[in-house]
Design a protein around this motif. Structure first.
Motif, PDB file in Angstrom:
ATOM      1  N   GLU A 424      16.004  15.340   1.834  1.00  0.00           N
ATOM      2  CA  GLU A 424      17.118  15.272   0.894  1.00  0.00           C
ATOM      3  C   GLU A 424      18.458  15.527   1.566  1.00  0.00           C
ATOM      4  O   GLU A 424      19.475  14.922   1.206  1.00  0.00           O
ATOM      5  N   GLN A 425      18.484  16.414   2.566  1.00  0.00           N
ATOM      6  CA  GLN A 425      19.749  16.749   3.202  1.00  0.00           C
ATOM      7  C   GLN A 425      20.341  15.612   4.020  1.00  0.00           C
ATOM      8  O   GLN A 425      21.505  15.670   4.412  1.00  0.00           O
ATOM      9  N   THR A 426      19.533  14.575   4.310  1.00  0.00           N
ATOM     10  CA  THR A 426      20.081  13.421   5.017  1.00  0.00           C
ATOM     11  C   THR A 426      20.953  12.567   4.111  1.00  0.00           C
ATOM     12  O   THR A 426      21.758  11.765   4.603  1.00  0.00           O
ATOM     13  N   GLY A 427      20.792  12.722   2.799  1.00  0.00           N
ATOM     14  CA  GLY A 427      21.556  11.916   1.862  1.00  0.00           C
ATOM     15  C   GLY A 427      21.045  10.504   1.693  1.00  0.00           C
ATOM     16  O   GLY A 427      21.666   9.681   1.019  1.00  0.00           O
ATOM     17  N   LYS A 428      19.882  10.205   2.293  1.00  0.00           N
ATOM     18  CA  LYS A 428      19.316   8.862   2.201  1.00  0.00           C
ATOM     19  C   LYS A 428      18.136   8.867   1.239  1.00  0.00           C
ATOM     20  O   LYS A 428      17.383   9.844   1.175  1.00  0.00           O
ATOM     21  N   PRO A 429      17.960   7.772   0.506  1.00  0.00           N
ATOM     22  CA  PRO A 429      16.805   7.718  -0.409  1.00  0.00           C
ATOM     23  C   PRO A 429      15.506   7.517   0.349  1.00  0.00           C
ATOM     24  O   PRO A 429      15.493   6.994   1.472  1.00  0.00           O
ATOM     25  N   VAL A 430      14.414   7.944  -0.269  1.00  0.00           N
ATOM     26  CA  VAL A 430      13.090   7.686   0.304  1.00  0.00           C
ATOM     27  C   VAL A 430      12.804   6.195   0.188  1.00  0.00           C
ATOM     28  O   VAL A 430      12.908   5.610  -0.895  1.00  0.00           O
ATOM     29  N   LEU A 431      12.473   5.573   1.296  1.00  0.00           N
ATOM     30  CA  LEU A 431      12.268   4.125   1.321  1.00  0.00           C
ATOM     31  C   LEU A 431      10.939   3.763   0.680  1.00  0.00           C
ATOM     32  O   LEU A 431       9.983   4.548   0.704  1.00  0.00           O
ATOM     33  N   PRO A 432      10.848   2.557   0.100  1.00  0.00           N
ATOM     34  CA  PRO A 432       9.593   2.147  -0.543  1.00  0.00           C
ATOM     35  C   PRO A 432       8.479   1.979   0.476  1.00  0.00           C
ATOM     36  O   PRO A 432       8.720   1.739   1.664  1.00  0.00           O
ATOM     37  N   ALA A 433       7.255   2.103  -0.004  1.00  0.00           N
ATOM     38  CA  ALA A 433       6.072   1.966   0.856  1.00  0.00           C
ATOM     39  C   ALA A 433       5.766   0.482   1.046  1.00  0.00           C
ATOM     40  O   ALA A 433       4.835  -0.068   0.458  1.00  0.00           O
ATOM     41  N   LEU A 434       6.554  -0.158   1.894  1.00  0.00           N
ATOM     42  CA  LEU A 434       6.413  -1.585   2.150  1.00  0.00           C
ATOM     43  C   LEU A 434       6.111  -1.833   3.620  1.00  0.00           C
ATOM     44  O   LEU A 434       6.501  -1.047   4.492  1.00  0.00           O
ATOM     45  N   ALA A 435       5.445  -2.946   3.885  1.00  0.00           N
ATOM     46  CA  ALA A 435       5.103  -3.287   5.260  1.00  0.00           C
ATOM     47  C   ALA A 435       6.359  -3.495   6.096  1.00  0.00           C
ATOM     48  O   ALA A 435       6.408  -3.076   7.261  1.00  0.00           O
ATOM     49  N   GLN A 436       7.381  -4.120   5.527  1.00  0.00           N
ATOM     50  CA  GLN A 436       8.574  -4.394   6.321  1.00  0.00           C
ATOM     51  C   GLN A 436       9.327  -3.123   6.671  1.00  0.00           C
ATOM     52  O   GLN A 436       9.972  -3.042   7.717  1.00  0.00           O
ATOM     53  N   VAL A 437       9.249  -2.094   5.824  1.00  0.00           N
ATOM     54  CA  VAL A 437       9.868  -0.815   6.150  1.00  0.00           C
ATOM     55  C   VAL A 437       9.174  -0.196   7.356  1.00  0.00           C
ATOM     56  O   VAL A 437       9.816   0.210   8.336  1.00  0.00           O
ATOM     57  N   ALA A 438       7.852  -0.107   7.301  1.00  0.00           N
ATOM     58  CA  ALA A 438       7.086   0.487   8.391  1.00  0.00           C
ATOM     59  C   ALA A 438       7.263  -0.294   9.689  1.00  0.00           C
ATOM     60  O   ALA A 438       7.412   0.296  10.770  1.00  0.00           O
ATOM     61  N   GLU A 439       7.271  -1.610   9.594  1.00  0.00           N
ATOM     62  CA  GLU A 439       7.417  -2.434  10.791  1.00  0.00           C
ATOM     63  C   GLU A 439       8.782  -2.225  11.442  1.00  0.00           C
ATOM     64  O   GLU A 439       8.890  -2.081  12.665  1.00  0.00           O
ATOM     65  N   ARG A 440       9.824  -2.159  10.645  1.00  0.00           N
ATOM     66  CA  ARG A 440      11.169  -1.954  11.194  1.00  0.00           C
ATOM     67  C   ARG A 440      11.305  -0.558  11.793  1.00  0.00           C
ATOM     68  O   ARG A 440      11.979  -0.380  12.809  1.00  0.00           O
ATOM     69  N   GLN A 441      10.676   0.435  11.174  1.00  0.00           N
ATOM     70  CA  GLN A 441      10.707   1.780  11.732  1.00  0.00           C
ATOM     71  C   GLN A 441       9.964   1.836  13.060  1.00  0.00           C
ATOM     72  O   GLN A 441      10.410   2.498  14.001  1.00  0.00           O
ATOM     73  N   GLY A 442       8.831   1.147  13.155  1.00  0.00           N
ATOM     74  CA  GLY A 442       8.082   1.113  14.403  1.00  0.00           C
ATOM     75  C   GLY A 442       8.875   0.458  15.526  1.00  0.00           C
ATOM     76  O   GLY A 442       8.862   0.936  16.669  1.00  0.00           O
ATOM     77  N   LYS A 443       9.570  -0.615  15.207  1.00  0.00           N
ATOM     78  CA  LYS A 443      10.399  -1.292  16.205  1.00  0.00           C
ATOM     79  C   LYS A 443      11.543  -0.388  16.659  1.00  0.00           C
ATOM     80  O   LYS A 443      11.836  -0.278  17.860  1.00  0.00           O
ATOM     81  N   TYR A 444      12.194   0.274  15.707  1.00  0.00           N
ATOM     82  CA  TYR A 444      13.308   1.168  16.035  1.00  0.00           C
ATOM     83  C   TYR A 444      12.833   2.322  16.917  1.00  0.00           C
ATOM     84  O   TYR A 444      13.471   2.655  17.928  1.00  0.00           O
TER      85      TYR A 444
END
Length: 547
Positions: A424-444
């Motif tokens: 919560e302290q980051t000020g960012k919302p929790v991202l949806p449980a989607l394949a594209q979210v996980a894939e982009r996080q893995g690449k980053y």
């Protein structure tokens, strides 16, 4: 061995060895005292370390779990005569220890341990530079599942191997490099002070001995353990419903579906029982539930009516959703999907499941819905493993991470995918449980390890504290797609639910959907499999063999 040495050193420093000896001599192992003079369990060996990150099943190593295997430990004492007696008889005993990989030595490459083989983990494994790091992957499955096409395997549109990619093909060093490994096991605990993970081998009743436990020391840990289907605590769901998250789930659904079709043709089956057997109920109106319903209606309209002409009029598909189907899509696309599914013979019903029985479900309004096949697709939530970790949690119970996907309360631990969410302290919302979210996080995260941590010699444990990690992770939604059956699909290219953007539905969207997913399949081998499966299904129909 290291754990036993640590226990002995603690015994020599203990002040109450004489009284401990007198008690242990009488009561034996089953009655071990809980003070530090003798410490068979991990909890006692490292009382002040962060073994609270271990689940209780690991922390409380008991006589029944470990000592019944014939492993005994002789206590050492403060006095020289007792110590001499013990050393003389030590050859008679085996020391309690966890086998596995010890910490890396100076001059060796840093070791990155990855928990999981989902979208995020495999994208990270694909991008990590194995010239800088040794990689160890731990997961109860040895492949990645291309989940957007999993529903197609349930009815024979695609073969199961077309949506499964072996992890050793994604990262070849796991099978070729001398210090990189894949372990078919489940992580049962983490000690962040010692930089160790504790694992249990996958058994499934196939081994002649009980699953053994081992440890793996890490320099950097990436938790990508995924999530579990949400059941909301509804009675009977786990016992009677089928989920659609893994290849074995799809195999079970296919077997059950074909079994019900064949049983319904047997003589002596009442009409009421035939209707029940051939009633397929899907709970959850998200993309997975809608796509499975569409595939199922396609299968019924094209293949079942030809192959099972005697019972074709009894087959029925019902999709139950508490609110609107495809709630994250544009309102126009939702309406199109509703109309198309109704035309395809799918009965859309609003309701909330109260209880699940072996042959019927009970809704909150008291309605009974008999079924022969029940598929549960109501989203995902934190797994039991994630819940047991004593790490800060984000809203929803996931592992809390900062803008660089680090667990900020401990060193050298990262998390991504469905098991992680911004604090919560980051000020960012929790991202949806989607394949594209996980894939982009893995690449980053792979780029972060290669270009920031690796190039600045921060790969070793506790060596990345002062490293500048650069830009934080930023997620930009690329859009959503869903097939609704009969060569129709939805494409929603809005970046968020409240923004405007391109929305398409129909045959053109179906072509975009197939083209996009064909290019996203990880390997050329599987792309070939998928293309051939689609072509053979189009020409010859779906295979209805129950194997």
């Amino acid at each position: 061995m290291a754990l036993a040495r640590l226990a002995r050193s603690g015994l020599r420093r203990s002040g109450g060895a004489t009284s401990c000896y007198s008690r242990q001599k009488d009561i034996g192992i089953e009655g071990l005292p809980t003070n530090k003079c003798f410490s068979p369990s991990l909890e006692n060996v490292s009382r002040n370390s962060s073994l609270s990150y271990l689940p209780s099943s690991v922390r409380m190593t008991t006589h029944m779990s470990s000592w019944s295997r014939g492993i005994r430990t002789t206590p050492h004492y403060q006095y020289h005569n007792a110590e001499r007696i013990v050393e003389e008889s030590e050859s008679e005993y085996q020391e309690l220890s966890y086998p596995g990989l010890e910490a890396t030595k100076p001059g060796e490459k840093p070791r990155v341990v990855v928990l999981g083989t989902g979208w995020g983990a495999c994208r990270f494994l694909k991008g990590i530079d194995t010239k800088i790091y040794d990689v160890v992957c731990i997961s109860p499955r040895n492949h990645m599942v291309f989940t957007p096409l999993l529903a197609s395997t349930c009815v024979g549109t695609l073969e199961f191997r077309s949506v499964a990619e072996p992890v050793s093909r994604i990262q070849t060093s796991l099978s070729s490099d001398p210090n990189s490994y894949f372990y078919l096991a489940s992580c049962i605990g983490i000690d962040t002070d010692k930089h160790e993970v504790y694992c249990e081998t996958v058994n499934n009743g196939k081994l002649s001995h009980e699953p053994h436990q081992f440890k793996v020391a890490y320099d950097k840990l990436v938790i990508a353990a995924g999530a579990e289907p949400l059941t909301f605590g509804i009675k009977g769901v786990k016992e009677n419903a089928y989920f659609l998250r893994e290849v074995n789930h799809a195999q079970e659904i296919r077997k059950k579906l074909l079994l019900n079709l064949m049983l319904s043709e047997n003589p002596g089956i009442s009409e009421e029982e035939r209707k029940r057997l051939l009633h397929c109920v899907v709970i959850g109106g998200g993309p997975t539930g809608v796509e499975f319903s569409g595939e199922l209606s396609d299968f019924i309209m094209r293949d079942v009516r030809e192959q099972y002409a005697h019972v074709k009029d009894y087959v029925k598909v019902t999709l139950i959703e508490a609110n609107e189907i495809l709630s994250s899509f544009d309102i126009g696309l939702r309406q199109y999907a509703t109309n198309h599914l109704n035309k395809s013979g799918v009965c859309l019903k609003r309701g909330v499941v109260k209880e699940v029985h072996p042959e019927k479900i009970v809704l909150n309004d008291g309605t009974d819905v008999p079924y022969g096949l029940l598929v549960w697709s109501t989203g995902v939530g934190p797994s039991q493993f994630v819940k047991t970790l004593n790490l800060p949690k984000s809203p929803g119970g996931r592992i809390g991470v900062d803008e660089w996907l680090r667990a900020p309360s401990v060193e050298d631990v990262f998390a991504l995918g469905d098991c992680a969410g911004f604090l919560e302290q980051t000020g960012k919302p929790v991202l949806p449980a989607l394949a594209q979210v996980a894939e982009r996080q893995g690449k980053y995260l792979a780029e972060l390890f290669n270009k920031k941590i690796g190039e600045q010699d921060g790969g070793k444990a506790l060596s990345a504290k002062d490293i500048n990690l650069g830009d934080p992770f930023v997620y930009k939604h690329l859009g959503s797609m869903a097939s609704v059956g009969r060569y129709k699909a939805l494409v929603d290219l809005r970046q968020s639910k409240d923004e405007k953007g391109i929305s398409l539905a129909g045959f053109l969207s179906w072509l975009i959907w197939r083209s996009a997913y064909l290019t996203r399949v990880l390997s050329w081998r599987n792309r070939f499999y998928v293309a051939v499966n689609w072509a053979t299904t189009f020409v010859f129909g779906r295979d209805i063999s129950r194997i």
